[in-house]
Design an enzyme around this catalytic site. Sequence first.
Site, PDB file in Angstrom:
ATOM      1  N   SER A 291       0.697  -1.470   0.364  1.00  0.00           N
ATOM      2  CA  SER A 291      -0.352   0.071   0.263  1.00  0.00           C
ATOM      3  C   SER A 291       0.783   1.423   0.648  1.00  0.00           C
ATOM      4  O   SER A 291       2.163   1.393   0.146  1.00  0.00           O
ATOM      5  CB  SER A 291      -0.927   0.708   1.237  1.00  0.00           C
ATOM      6  OG  SER A 291      -1.467  -1.044   1.341  1.00  0.00           O
TER       7      SER A 291
ATOM      8  N   HIS B 112      10.000   3.765  -3.905  1.00  0.00           N
ATOM      9  CA  HIS B 112       9.636   3.371  -2.294  1.00  0.00           C
ATOM     10  C   HIS B 112      11.143   4.710  -2.098  1.00  0.00           C
ATOM     11  O   HIS B 112      11.088   4.091  -0.800  1.00  0.00           O
ATOM     12  CB  HIS B 112      10.102   1.887  -1.847  1.00  0.00           C
ATOM     13  CG  HIS B 112       9.398   0.418  -2.851  1.00  0.00           C
ATOM     14  ND1 HIS B 112       9.423   0.249  -2.836  1.00  0.00           N
ATOM     15  CD2 HIS B 112       7.502   1.047  -2.113  1.00  0.00           C
ATOM     16  CE1 HIS B 112       8.051  -0.709  -3.370  1.00  0.00           C
ATOM     17  NE2 HIS B 112       7.559  -0.146  -2.709  1.00  0.00           N
TER      18      HIS B 112
ATOM     19  N   CYS C  53      -1.191  44.143  -2.315  1.00  0.00           N
ATOM     20  CA  CYS C  53      -1.847  45.381  -2.677  1.00  0.00           C
ATOM     21  C   CYS C  53      -1.410  46.585  -3.310  1.00  0.00           C
ATOM     22  O   CYS C  53      -1.802  46.696  -3.786  1.00  0.00           O
ATOM     23  CB  CYS C  53      -3.572  45.997  -1.577  1.00  0.00           C
ATOM     24  SG  CYS C  53      -4.089  47.513  -2.092  1.00  0.00           S
TER      25      CYS C  53
ATOM     26  N   GLY D   9     -19.453  44.006  -5.758  1.00  0.00           N
ATOM     27  CA  GLY D   9     -18.380  43.156  -4.157  1.00  0.00           C
ATOM     28  C   GLY D   9     -18.589  42.484  -2.875  1.00  0.00           C
ATOM     29  O   GLY D   9     -17.955  41.656  -2.370  1.00  0.00           O
TER      30      GLY D   9
ATOM     31  N   THR E  64     -13.666  48.407   3.592  1.00  0.00           N
ATOM     32  CA  THR E  64     -12.969  47.816   2.438  1.00  0.00           C
ATOM     33  C   THR E  64     -12.318  49.762   2.442  1.00  0.00           C
ATOM     34  O   THR E  64     -12.777  50.621   2.900  1.00  0.00           O
ATOM     35  CB  THR E  64     -13.727  48.080   2.011  1.00  0.00           C
ATOM     36  OG1 THR E  64     -15.023  48.281   1.867  1.00  0.00           O
ATOM     37  CG2 THR E  64     -14.288  45.691   2.557  1.00  0.00           C
TER      38      THR E  64
END
Length: 583
Positions: free
Chosen positions: A55, A220, A409, A493, A501
Amino acid sequence: MSGKKLINNPENVVDEALEGLTMIHPGLRLLEGHRVVVREQIDTSKVGLISGGGSGHEPFCAGYIGRGMLTGGVAGSVFASPPTASILAGIRAVARDNAAGVLVLVINYTGDRIHFGLAVERARREGIKVEMFVNGEDCALTSADKSAGRRGLCGTMFIFKIAGAMAEAGECLDSIVSTTKMVSANMGTMGLALGPCSLPGQGPLFSVATDKLEIGLGVHGEAGVGSVPLCSANEAVKRLLDHMTHPDSVTRMELRPGEHLAVILNNLGGTSKLEELVIARELVQQLEGRAYKVVRIYTGHMMTSLEMAGILISLLKVTDHPDWLSYLDAPTDAPAWPCVLRSVTGPERRNPSRIPVKEEIQELAVKGVKLGSQGEQIVKTTLEKITSSLVTMEARLNELDSGCGDGDCGSTLSVGARAIQAALPQLSLAHPLALMHELASLAENMGGSSGGIYSILLTSAGRAFQDQVGGEVEPDAWVRALKYGLEAVMKYGGAAPGDRTMIDALHPALEVLESNIVELQSAPGSVVQKAAEAALKGAAATKTMKAKAGRASYVAADKVVHEDPGAVAAAAWFSVISQTLGN
């Protein structure tokens, strides 16, 4: 990241994973007392196919159980071969009342060969018609003096698909075995890793330096060709293809010009989908740049190595075997086999051209009302000062944004400001309607949410200058422009005053302008100065507001401790307007 796992008890992880698989796909069933998955309905008139292994390589192999692929699969512990008793139980479940026989497909690792081989011998002793094939297609080895042989890798998925489709079509066991051998002889696989994986509850199995790639390793983490400097996707794919076809390597692939290839690009677990798609592009372009034809390509998590960051590339030559393509294209409901969205022209893969788009640039037939020469100069000066101010504020705005957003920003607004500076000589400075549309287009191209917001603001602001049929611009048109712009920003918005904001800077300014509309006609400088002061006060107030919109709304309140950068920027450019008018 290696070592972290979202699991319960490491000892139960395999059993819980298999149970999860069958819960998702109820057409798969687990054998009681074993880690063996089989189809819910087994067609005993057709050859059964069974495979398995350790597995940690999910979706291998249980994910390939289904009509048109495997009939059953046996799972061992993580990175460990399954026990012989479970393999034999799986063979019995698939072979029960099945005269067509069973083909056991084994990936070439020593433990798997031993345990599957022993189970096959015991099944034969019980009278079960069973054959076994061991696949090894690793191209990393350059010599043939390795007693263990070539490692089995994700090229085995080609065998699962072709053999499964043949079985579904009713082909006999001998025919399927013969084709399986030919498929194995016509393919090769090689890969690379950027980082290690870790067993549940343990640390990393190996290490890869931050400035290196490990080339040719096994699933592996077994050592491969060696480490090479970290490089681009282009160079990494080139290294792999060069090694796979190197004339001095005994495990090389002999590819003729015009060779038709089916390709698997396997994600080893921790490679992002974005990287995977970039590598897929490189793979197709480089193979076809070498005069080969990629007729099929399958990508995704096909045979992983837990969370290992890396890839495996498997190539299958199909030039002389077009019937293999029909088997690859044959339907299967095995959940892990990649679903390719084919072209309407047919199943053969091609590089589709882009759909041409007719650019419909809507020229403003009427630019609207016009500013006088003094007004045009004021607009020009204002834009020059606003853009210069935003460029200067870049670092400060980024710093304000870093605590509550992604810290860009200032950079985004700076990009937009520089674009306006470059376009300034061509802008319709005397015509506000046209100017708003031009500025909106420039804002849209600066990217980020700020670009979209300013584009909406400016686009909607332009409506204010459609209200006049002719003549010069009336002062209150600029107030309506701000009103229309803010209404659109709030509509699309989702923010309102008080949500922390840019609206918290511009809305107070608008209120001042609207309440002094008469005075604005006679003393615009004084009114705009009051509005600018309101904007600055509103921006400062965002420091103590709870964010209810934008990215800051997803951040813990105790992390949002500064003014909103969007509000600070808006107040700044509004203040520039005030100063320009005052002068």
